[in-house]
Design a protein around this motif. Structure first.
Motif: not given
Length: 161
Positions: A64-67, A93-94, A129-132, A141-144
């Motif tokens: 959640f920090l990354t988010l 989403d996702r 569409d997000v990518t970290v 680290a994450l996709t969302a």
């Protein structure tokens, strides 16, 4: 900061709109986030125990920090809509946490406009569409899919929208 108009947004669907600068996630940031969220699980705040008992070889940042860093990444890298009076988080989403972020890592956000549609007289709903990415790592680290609402004065709504 780059600016675009409401009339430009629909034509940008499918395009990458921005890549943020790198942000260093250090142990101090992780500890402060643990304090703010009351999540003091040892894999985040106890380097010795995390090295001995976790599969990560040490502490890792909270997902959640990354988010939460997406807000700063977005503000810095996405073009501002001239007519916007306020931006609101609508949701995600996702969300997928793909790879742990270790202290000292640098992360950045990559934003592609996936969808936009007008809602009501003075709102535009956008989906990114997000990518970290983690510097020097293959897996992100994450996709969302991040859904936001852009509020604007209804008089500024494009006529054909």
């Amino acid at each position: 900061m780059r600016e675009i108009s409401l009339v430009d947004v629909a034509g940008l669907v499918g395009q990458e709109l921005g890549i943020s600068e790198w942000i260093t996630v250090d142990q101090s940031m992780i500890n402060l986030f643990a304090d703010a969220t009351l999540d003091h699980q040892f894999i985040h705040v106890d380097p010795e125990r995390a090295a001995a008992e976790s599969p990560f070889g040490g502490t890792i940042a909270h997902g959640f920090l990354t988010l939460s860093l997406l807000s700063a990444m977005n503000f810095e890298s996405i073009p501002k809509i001239r007519e916007q009076t306020m931006g609101i988080n609508y949701g995600f989403d996702r969300v997928r946490f793909m790879s742990p972020v270790k202290p000292g890592s640098r992360v950045r956000g990559r934003f592609t406009l996936a969808d936009s549609r007008f809602r009501g007289a003075g709102m535009l709903m956008t989906t990114y569409d997000v990518t970290v990415e983690i510097e020097n790592e293959k897996k992100p680290a994450l996709t969302a899919n991040w859904i936001t609402i852009v509020q604007f004065d209804p008089k500024d709504r494009p006529e054909d929208a």
